[in-house]
Design an enzyme around this catalytic site. Sequence first.
Site, short mmCIF file in Angstrom:
data_model
loop_
_atom_site.label_atom_id
_atom_site.label_comp_id
_atom_site.label_asym_id
_atom_site.label_seq_id
_atom_site.Cartn_x
_atom_site.Cartn_y
_atom_site.Cartn_z
N SER A 3 -2.44 -4.39 12.73
CA SER A 3 -1.25 -3.72 12.22
C SER A 3 -0.99 -2.47 13.05
CB SER A 3 -1.48 -3.35 10.75
OG SER A 3 -0.42 -2.57 10.24
N ALA A 4 0.29 -2.24 13.39
CA ALA A 4 0.62 -1.06 14.20
C ALA A 4 1.87 -0.38 13.67
CB ALA A 4 0.82 -1.44 15.66
N ASP A 5 1.71 0.87 13.26
CA ASP A 5 2.83 1.77 12.99
C ASP A 5 3.33 2.19 14.37
OD1 ASP A 5 4.39 4.05 12.61
OD2 ASP A 5 3.18 4.81 10.95
N SER A 7 2.81 7.60 6.63
CA SER A 7 2.58 6.95 5.34
C SER A 7 1.09 6.81 5.07
CB SER A 7 3.24 5.56 5.33
OG SER A 7 4.64 5.68 5.50
N CYS A 19 -7.15 -0.72 11.67
CA CYS A 19 -5.95 -1.34 12.25
C CYS A 19 -6.27 -1.90 13.63
CB CYS A 19 -4.81 -0.33 12.31
SG CYS A 19 -4.27 0.24 10.68
N ASN A 38 -2.90 4.56 19.98
CA ASN A 38 -3.73 3.40 20.25
C ASN A 38 -3.68 2.99 21.72
OD1 ASN A 38 -2.60 2.03 17.11
ND2 ASN A 38 -4.46 3.22 17.49
N HIS A 96 5.38 -2.77 13.41
CA HIS A 96 6.44 -2.41 12.46
C HIS A 96 6.90 -0.96 12.61
CE1 HIS A 96 2.48 -1.84 10.47
NE2 HIS A 96 3.02 -0.68 10.12
N ILE A 97 8.09 -0.72 12.10
CA ILE A 97 8.66 0.62 11.98
C ILE A 97 9.01 0.82 10.51
CG2 ILE A 97 10.56 2.15 12.64
CD1 ILE A 97 10.81 0.52 15.24
N ARG A 127 0.82 -1.22 0.00
CA ARG A 127 0.00 0.00 0.00
C ARG A 127 0.85 1.26 0.00
NH1 ARG A 127 -1.97 3.45 3.87
NH2 ARG A 127 -1.07 2.19 5.55
#
Length: 283
Positions: free
Chosen positions: A181-183, A282, A160, A191, A221-222, A22
């Site tokens: 999913s976690a930025d 992003s 997410c 969150n 993720h980073i 994405r």
Amino acid sequence: MKQYLDLCHRILNEGKWVKNKRTDKLCLTVINADLTYDVAKGEFPLITTRKSFWKAAIAELLGYIRGYDNAADFRQLGTKSWDANANQNADWLANPYRKGVDDMGLVYGAIGRKFPKADHGSLDLLKQIVDDLSNGIDNRGEIYTFYHPGAFHMGCLRPCLYSHHFSLLDGTLYLNSTQRSADVPLGLNWNMVQCYTFLALMAQITNHKAGQVFHKIVNAHIYEDQLALMRDVQLKREPFATPTLTINPAIKSLEDLEIWVTLDDFKVENYFYHPSIQYPFSI
């Protein structure tokens, strides 16, 4: 706070690089992380190794509670978090279901407050949960979910943090929150605040004691363009003591949250923090 920093170190030490389709960026990724927030002890999980805009995080939560589907409504609450996804996401801009400027489509609370039924009509999942818990009922399925694969094409972004499962045990309310999913540098920061605050609010309006939040993250993720700031700046800083969150005790019902509650009804005390870090976002 220590849990968060431990996860960041784990990603740096054990993570694998994955290309995200994405965003077309590489992400340093680990699978499965479990965080716990003790609301009963007032352990508010607010990051101190950089300034965190906790008010905007709570504003976003209020929008999810109210079922908002428009970025303008979120801005009015006090957050611009949906501006980019509503108005700068190329796929969404070309989507025939988009109604115009600021429209988010069927995402988060817009799904949860009007969850589409297979036999037509919809369910207000949050109201059902509040009604049950207020009457001392836990049917082992008190789940406020935003996850509806059949509606993904009708929203600007898949959820997410997609599920909040409330459980009542011996007069104490618990919350299991699940995040696909976690930025970690950006999204997880908010969150954690939202999960803690959601349990505190739900316990208050259903007249129960608050227990713990158990927050499961599947893909943590980073992003590649965040890595240096995390490794060389944020993780070099020593954390400060945990702050505390106070919620206006006059908030007594779901209707209160829907109608009159604002950010003025939330106070954070003893929040000491390092300077802010401008992590890339992003879309």
